[in-house]
Design a protein around this motif. Structure first.
Motif, mmCIF file in Angstrom:
data_model
loop_
_atom_site.group_PDB
_atom_site.id
_atom_site.type_symbol
_atom_site.label_atom_id
_atom_site.label_comp_id
_atom_site.label_asym_id
_atom_site.label_seq_id
_atom_site.Cartn_x
_atom_site.Cartn_y
_atom_site.Cartn_z
ATOM 1 N N PHE A 135 -4.572 -3.832 2.342
ATOM 2 C CA PHE A 135 -5.482 -2.699 2.228
ATOM 3 C C PHE A 135 -6.698 -3.014 1.355
ATOM 4 O O PHE A 135 -7.829 -2.685 1.701
ATOM 5 N N SER A 178 4.067 -4.548 8.142
ATOM 6 C CA SER A 178 4.608 -3.419 7.369
ATOM 7 C C SER A 178 5.430 -2.474 8.239
ATOM 8 O O SER A 178 6.346 -1.806 7.740
ATOM 9 N N ARG A 211 -0.885 -6.223 7.549
ATOM 10 C CA ARG A 211 -0.524 -4.803 7.608
ATOM 11 C C ARG A 211 0.425 -4.532 8.774
ATOM 12 O O ARG A 211 1.269 -3.641 8.707
ATOM 13 N N ARG A 266 4.964 2.479 -3.208
ATOM 14 C CA ARG A 266 4.320 1.258 -2.703
ATOM 15 C C ARG A 266 2.902 1.114 -3.242
ATOM 16 O O ARG A 266 2.520 0.042 -3.738
ATOM 17 N N SER A 267 2.133 2.177 -3.162
ATOM 18 C CA SER A 267 0.725 2.112 -3.566
ATOM 19 C C SER A 267 0.561 1.953 -5.066
ATOM 20 O O SER A 267 -0.329 1.216 -5.526
ATOM 21 N N VAL A 322 -6.524 2.015 -3.147
ATOM 22 C CA VAL A 322 -5.061 1.933 -3.241
ATOM 23 C C VAL A 322 -4.537 2.899 -4.302
ATOM 24 O O VAL A 322 -3.519 3.574 -4.105
ATOM 25 N N ALA A 341 1.298 -1.595 -6.076
ATOM 26 C CA ALA A 341 0.144 -2.402 -5.671
ATOM 27 C C ALA A 341 -1.039 -2.182 -6.618
ATOM 28 O O ALA A 341 -1.717 -3.145 -7.005
ATOM 29 N N CYS A 351 1.323 -6.197 1.974
ATOM 30 C CA CYS A 351 0.667 -5.256 2.878
ATOM 31 C C CYS A 351 -0.385 -4.382 2.186
ATOM 32 O O CYS A 351 -1.363 -3.990 2.820
ATOM 33 N N SER A 352 -0.180 -4.064 0.909
ATOM 34 C CA SER A 352 -1.148 -3.210 0.208
ATOM 35 C C SER A 352 -2.140 -4.013 -0.621
ATOM 36 O O SER A 352 -3.355 -3.872 -0.462
#
Length: 281
Positions: free
Chosen positions: A226, A24, A21, A44-45, A185, A48, A221-222
């Motif tokens: 996450f 990012s 992360r 982005r989310s 997410v 993902a 990163c996601s």
């Protein structure tokens, strides 16, 4: 429900998640030059989330109401954290935001002390003051002390991130952490896109290099960073998880210096050392 990790495996995975992360910040800083923060976070989310649904389709078929509820709860909390972080990046350096955000490490034990109605011990009070002095020194620029709007947002990010760390720790034994991570997410994506259509004029990345940055953010990163945090925290405590956050600002400081030309003054370096020292304490 996914099998909980032992403490060592949990903390190795959590450290990897935090480092992923941290990378990012570099790509966020570059993309924010041409995109709104809600649009960036939403695209982005959702990329993902699509990848996660494809990968985790079998486990998602076992979803129950707890998975959905806690996934939404943690996702909404992270949405606030990311909004404050991205907005702060528009006004100050990635290094400042990273160090300020990760003072959550100090805030977590203080919040827990308030929740349990136990006065913080001397070690907690010591690291709180060390961290506070570190933040002041960190914000010394060549022209003098500067605490701008971005720095204020960085501190607000720290407060909300501390709450999210505690929330994630509480959720870990109440629902499946993998499914919670996936729905988390998806929640971030939906909330971000709603906000983007209200407050911004959404637009897709315009160039191949911007798409490359976006895909890195979405997948590394996601998807990894996450989604696996609830699972990674399943074998450790909120306090120990918060200490591992020290890896974040260190990684960002190195990347910011190498790729963005961001530098710290001598006082800033002393401040960064004090923050890291308070984390180790």
């Amino acid at each position: 429900m996914a099998k909980p990790l032992n403490r060592k495996a949990s903390e190795v995975l959590l450290g990897s998640v935090i480092i992923a992360r941290a990378t990012s910040f570099l790509f966020l800083k570059l993309l924010l030059e041409n995109m709104g923060q809600f649009t960036l976070l939403g695209i982005r989310s959702m990329i993902a989330f699509a990848v996660l649904v494809a990968i985790g389709f079998k486990t998602l078929k076992k979803t129950d109401k707890n998975d959905l509820f806690y996934g939404f709860l943690v996702g909404a909390s992270f949405f606030v954290v990311m909004f404050l972080e991205l907005t702060g990046l528009k006004y100050t350096t990635s290094v400042s935001i990273a160090f300020e955000e990760n003072t959550a490490i100090i805030i977590v034990p203080i919040i827990l002390a308030i929740m349990t109605r136990k006065f913080p011990d001397k070690k907690t009070i010591l690291m709180f003051f060390m961290c506070g002095i570190g933040i002041v020194l960190l914000n010394f620029k060549p022209e003098g002390f500067e605490f701008n709007f971005g720095d204020l947002l960085g501190m607000m990010t720290a407060l909300t991130y501390a709450g999210t760390i505690i929330l994630t720790s509480k959720v870990a034994d109440k629902a499946d952490p993998i499914r919670v991570g996936i729905y988390q997410v998806g929640t971030m994506g939906i909330l971000s896109l709603i906000a983007a259509f209200i407050f911004e004029t959404p637009a897709l990345p315009a160039t191949g290099i911007e798409w490359t940055y976006m895909l890195y953010l979405a997948i590394i990163c996601s998807v990894f960073g996450f989604t696996l945090q609830p699972y990674a925290q399943s074998g450790t405590t909120a306090e120990r998880a918060s200490v591992l956050c020290a890896l974040n600002p260190i990684t960002v400081a190195v990347l910011g210096a190498v790729f963005l030309g961001e530098t710290l003054t001598v006082k800033g370096i002393i401040g960064a050392v004090l923050i890291i020292a308070s984390i180790i304490v």
